[in-house]
Scaffold this active site. Structure first.
Site, mmCIF file in Angstrom:
data_model
loop_
_atom_site.group_PDB
_atom_site.id
_atom_site.type_symbol
_atom_site.label_atom_id
_atom_site.label_comp_id
_atom_site.label_asym_id
_atom_site.label_seq_id
_atom_site.Cartn_x
_atom_site.Cartn_y
_atom_site.Cartn_z
ATOM 1 N N ARG A 93 0.842 -1.199 0.000
ATOM 2 C CA ARG A 93 0.000 0.000 0.000
ATOM 3 C C ARG A 93 0.872 1.243 0.000
ATOM 4 O O ARG A 93 1.933 1.250 0.631
ATOM 5 C CB ARG A 93 -0.832 0.030 1.275
ATOM 6 C CG ARG A 93 -2.233 -0.245 1.001
ATOM 7 C CD ARG A 93 -3.087 -0.319 2.213
ATOM 8 N NE ARG A 93 -4.065 -1.349 1.980
ATOM 9 C CZ ARG A 93 -5.023 -1.268 1.070
ATOM 10 N NH1 ARG A 93 -5.170 -0.185 0.346
ATOM 11 N NH2 ARG A 93 -5.853 -2.270 0.882
ATOM 12 N N ASN A 109 12.315 0.035 3.308
ATOM 13 C CA ASN A 109 11.514 -0.826 2.426
ATOM 14 C C ASN A 109 12.453 -1.677 1.587
ATOM 15 O O ASN A 109 13.564 -1.258 1.275
ATOM 16 C CB ASN A 109 10.665 0.052 1.496
ATOM 17 C CG ASN A 109 9.833 -0.762 0.527
ATOM 18 O OD1 ASN A 109 9.152 -1.717 0.926
ATOM 19 N ND2 ASN A 109 9.885 -0.413 -0.749
ATOM 20 N N HIS A 111 12.670 -3.481 -2.150
ATOM 21 C CA HIS A 111 12.037 -3.444 -3.471
ATOM 22 C C HIS A 111 12.744 -4.456 -4.369
ATOM 23 O O HIS A 111 13.984 -4.508 -4.390
ATOM 24 C CB HIS A 111 12.150 -2.035 -4.063
ATOM 25 C CG HIS A 111 11.504 -1.913 -5.400
ATOM 26 N ND1 HIS A 111 10.134 -1.896 -5.561
ATOM 27 C CD2 HIS A 111 12.030 -1.840 -6.643
ATOM 28 C CE1 HIS A 111 9.849 -1.803 -6.851
ATOM 29 N NE2 HIS A 111 10.988 -1.774 -7.526
ATOM 30 N N ALA A 175 18.091 -13.498 -2.612
ATOM 31 C CA ALA A 175 18.998 -12.378 -2.317
ATOM 32 C C ALA A 175 18.340 -11.388 -1.350
ATOM 33 O O ALA A 175 19.003 -10.842 -0.461
ATOM 34 C CB ALA A 175 19.392 -11.681 -3.614
HETATM 35 C C1 GAR Z 1 9.097 -9.131 -2.089
HETATM 36 O O1 GAR Z 1 9.681 -9.588 -3.291
HETATM 37 C C2 GAR Z 1 9.284 -7.642 -1.930
HETATM 38 O O2 GAR Z 1 10.512 -7.175 -2.425
HETATM 39 C C3 GAR Z 1 8.144 -7.118 -2.761
HETATM 40 O O3 GAR Z 1 7.071 -7.963 -2.479
HETATM 41 C C4 GAR Z 1 7.576 -9.260 -2.145
HETATM 42 C C5 GAR Z 1 7.004 -9.653 -0.815
HETATM 43 O O4 GAR Z 1 7.316 -10.975 -0.512
HETATM 44 N N1 GAR Z 1 7.840 -5.759 -2.430
HETATM 45 C C6 GAR Z 1 7.401 -4.874 -3.311
HETATM 46 O O5 GAR Z 1 7.178 -5.142 -4.473
HETATM 47 C C7 GAR Z 1 7.156 -3.497 -2.735
HETATM 48 N N2 GAR Z 1 7.156 -2.520 -3.794
HETATM 49 P P1 GAR Z 1 7.287 -11.488 0.969
HETATM 50 O O6 GAR Z 1 5.899 -11.143 1.508
HETATM 51 O O7 GAR Z 1 7.487 -12.978 0.857
HETATM 52 O O8 GAR Z 1 8.376 -10.805 1.729
#
Ligand code: GAR
Length: 235
Positions: A93, A109, A111, A175
């Site tokens: 969000r 955060n 990304h 990673a």
């Molecule tokens: C992860 O790959 C994270 O980098 C990405 O969502 C995934 C969450 O996975 N975040 C974004 O795209 C934010 N812009 P997870 O719930 O298994 O950590």
């Protein structure tokens, strides 16, 4: 050492949350996980957090009339946890400007791309379409511009011949799980700070500590990468 109380915001699977929780299980790690907050009641990560006896809270967007009101409720939950740092881990969000400004320098955060390339969604598909040979992930301080804050640490992975979105995403995710605990450590120790819109690094006693700022992964010998294929692209 006073460990920094860190709250994790999630929306889904929670694998990055788990990587942070596992790092913080070490009493010498400079951050402790104070609790997990999700905007999605069905987020799989909530179950993982409960199983690890972490306080969890669901703050649904639907229960509030505006983004600002939703963020205020999250901010109240963060106060209740005594949070000093907020780690967004797949929190899908956009945050309101007052919330971001309040936490500026203390909210980070992850990304799934090497910023500033591929902000936004579908990063792996877009990296493949662009013909990238190197892709990766970034941990950055959160600012009011989406996916744009000062970079703390990055991990690079190769894009292998024959990769599809799923295989590339899996390599990047691995990673991410290495990078996020390193980056949170730097912030919790005060070695990476946000000043005047930049990340300032200090307190590195030893040059080797710079290794915390980047990772090149997977390491071919360790992570089961196809060595023959790697040799073909890196003669
Ligand atoms: C992860 O790959 C994270 O980098 C990405 O969502 C995934 C969450 O996975 N975040 C974004 O795209 C934010 N812009 P997870 O719930 O298994 O950590």
């Amino acid at each position: 050492m006073k460990r920094k109380r860190t709250a994790i915001l999630i929306s889904g699977r929670g694998s990055n949350m788990t990587a942070l929780v596992e790092a913080a299980a070490d009493p010498d790690y400079p951050a402790e996980i104070a609790g997990v907050i999700s905007d999605q009641p069905n987020a799989a990560g909530l179950g993982i957090a409960v199983a690890r006896n972490l306080p969890v809270q669901v703050v649904r967007r639907e229960d509030f009339g505006s983004r600002e009101a939703h963020d205020e409720a999250i901010d109240d939950a963060l106060s209740g946890l005594g949070a000093e740092i907020v780690a967004l881990a797949g929190y899908m969000r956009l945050l309101s400007a007052p919330m971001v400004q309040k936490w500026q320098g203390r909210m980070i955060n992850i990304h799934p791309a090497l910023l500033p390339a591929f902000k936004g969604l579908d990063t792996h598909r877009r990296a493949l379409e662009a013909g990238q040979r190197i892709h990766g992930c970034t941990v950055h301080f959160v600012t009011t511009e989406v996916d744009d804050g000062p970079i703390i640490a990055q991990a690079a992975v190769p894009v292998m011949i024959g990769d599809d979105e799923a295989t590339l995403a899996a390599r990047v995710l691995k990673a991410e799980h290495q990078l996020y605990p390193l980056a949170l450590r730097l912030v919790a120790e005060g070695k990476a700070r946000m000043e005047n819109g930049r990340t300032v690094f200090s307190g590195f006693g030893d040059e080797r500590e710079n290794a915390g700022l980047f990772i090149v992964a997977p390491r071919p010998s360790r992570d089961g990468i196809d060595l023959e294929q790697l040799a073909r692209i890196t003669p």
